[in-house]
Design a protein around this motif. Structure first.
Motif, mmCIF file in Angstrom:
data_model
loop_
_atom_site.group_PDB
_atom_site.id
_atom_site.type_symbol
_atom_site.label_atom_id
_atom_site.label_comp_id
_atom_site.label_asym_id
_atom_site.label_seq_id
_atom_site.Cartn_x
_atom_site.Cartn_y
_atom_site.Cartn_z
ATOM 1 N N GLY A 1 0.796 -1.213 0.000
ATOM 2 C CA GLY A 1 0.000 0.000 0.000
ATOM 3 C C GLY A 1 0.829 1.265 0.000
ATOM 4 O O GLY A 1 2.034 1.243 0.280
ATOM 5 N N ARG B 1 -7.455 -0.257 3.771
ATOM 6 C CA ARG B 1 -7.371 1.179 3.981
ATOM 7 C C ARG B 1 -6.899 1.562 5.378
ATOM 8 O O ARG B 1 -6.703 2.745 5.655
ATOM 9 C CB ARG B 1 -8.733 1.823 3.700
ATOM 10 C CG ARG B 1 -9.146 1.739 2.238
ATOM 11 C CD ARG B 1 -10.592 2.144 2.011
ATOM 12 N NE ARG B 1 -10.891 2.259 0.593
ATOM 13 C CZ ARG B 1 -11.148 1.228 -0.203
ATOM 14 N NH1 ARG B 1 -11.146 -0.010 0.296
ATOM 15 N NH2 ARG B 1 -11.402 1.417 -1.493
ATOM 16 N N ASP B 2 -6.705 0.590 6.234
ATOM 17 C CA ASP B 2 -6.311 0.825 7.619
ATOM 18 C C ASP B 2 -4.809 0.649 7.776
ATOM 19 O O ASP B 2 -4.270 -0.409 7.435
ATOM 20 C CB ASP B 2 -7.061 -0.150 8.527
ATOM 21 C CG ASP B 2 -6.968 0.205 9.996
ATOM 22 O OD1 ASP B 2 -5.967 0.821 10.410
ATOM 23 O OD2 ASP B 2 -7.898 -0.154 10.739
ATOM 24 N N PRO B 3 -4.094 1.645 8.290
ATOM 25 C CA PRO B 3 -2.645 1.490 8.493
ATOM 26 C C PRO B 3 -2.263 0.290 9.351
ATOM 27 O O PRO B 3 -1.160 -0.247 9.195
ATOM 28 C CB PRO B 3 -2.245 2.806 9.176
ATOM 29 C CG PRO B 3 -3.278 3.791 8.752
ATOM 30 C CD PRO B 3 -4.559 2.999 8.647
ATOM 31 N N ALA C 1 -3.651 0.645 -2.693
ATOM 32 C CA ALA C 1 -3.135 -0.657 -2.303
ATOM 33 C C ALA C 1 -3.282 -1.619 -3.469
ATOM 34 O O ALA C 1 -4.093 -1.409 -4.377
ATOM 35 C CB ALA C 1 -3.856 -1.200 -1.068
ATOM 36 N N PHE D 1 0.464 5.250 1.554
ATOM 37 C CA PHE D 1 -0.210 6.210 2.411
ATOM 38 C C PHE D 1 0.489 7.549 2.294
ATOM 39 O O PHE D 1 1.634 7.628 1.836
ATOM 40 C CB PHE D 1 -0.199 5.746 3.872
ATOM 41 C CG PHE D 1 -1.078 4.565 4.146
ATOM 42 C CD1 PHE D 1 -2.308 4.726 4.771
ATOM 43 C CD2 PHE D 1 -0.692 3.286 3.785
ATOM 44 C CE1 PHE D 1 -3.132 3.644 5.029
ATOM 45 C CE2 PHE D 1 -1.501 2.196 4.033
ATOM 46 C CZ PHE D 1 -2.724 2.374 4.661
ATOM 47 N N PHE E 1 -4.954 6.931 3.608
ATOM 48 C CA PHE E 1 -4.813 5.865 2.631
ATOM 49 C C PHE E 1 -4.842 6.429 1.222
ATOM 50 O O PHE E 1 -5.701 7.243 0.889
ATOM 51 C CB PHE E 1 -5.937 4.839 2.795
ATOM 52 C CG PHE E 1 -5.987 3.821 1.702
ATOM 53 C CD1 PHE E 1 -5.080 2.768 1.670
ATOM 54 C CD2 PHE E 1 -6.934 3.893 0.699
ATOM 55 C CE1 PHE E 1 -5.109 1.824 0.663
ATOM 56 C CE2 PHE E 1 -6.984 2.957 -0.309
ATOM 57 C CZ PHE E 1 -6.072 1.920 -0.329
ATOM 58 N N GLY F 1 -7.984 5.494 -2.651
ATOM 59 C CA GLY F 1 -8.732 6.448 -1.863
ATOM 60 C C GLY F 1 -9.583 7.330 -2.758
ATOM 61 O O GLY F 1 -9.256 7.571 -3.925
#
Length: 126
Positions: free
Chosen positions: A35, A108-110, A50, A37, A47, A61
């Motif tokens: 991904g 989408r989550d770190p 990915a 960011f 985000f 995003g």
């Protein structure tokens, strides 16, 4: 341990393009999820995009969809982000990340990512 290093950032005018690259090293590059960011001053890490192992599954995003394209070359252990039609709001430090291999978090989550590069700065001027 996997090490990630970003490159390709710089200064570009509004409407211009940049290509960011992420090179993986340290062990066999087998992360199924990679991904990108970004983080601007005073803002949360956001985000960007990915990609799955095969390259057929991609995610973007809302703010970059239609303008950015993510790709990967597993033989070369690289992931790229082609950025077009750049806007001032795209200015940020961009980070490459490798997933930890579970589905506990969304792409989408770190927290879904185990390894991170140190970032490359992108500045878009008007």
């Amino acid at each position: 341990q996997v090490s990630l290093e970003e490159s390709g950032g710089g200064l570009v005018q509004v409407g211009g393009s940049l290509t960011l690259s992420c090179a993986a090293s340290g062990r066999t590059f087998c992360s199924a999820l990679m991904g990108w960011f970004r983080q601007a001053p005073g803002k949360e890490r956001e985000f960007v995009s990915a990609i799955g192992w095969s390259g057929s599954s991609t995610y973007y995003g809302d703010s970059v969809k239609g303008r950015f394209t993510i790709s990967r070359d597993n033989a070369k252990n690289t992931v790229s982000l082609q950025m077009n039609s750049l806007k001032p709001d795209d200015s940020a430090v961009y980070y490459c990340a490798a997933g930890g291999g579970s589905f506990t978090y969304t792409v989408r989550d770190p927290l879904a990512y185990e390894h991170w590069g140190h970032g490359t700065r992108v500045t878009v001027s008007s």
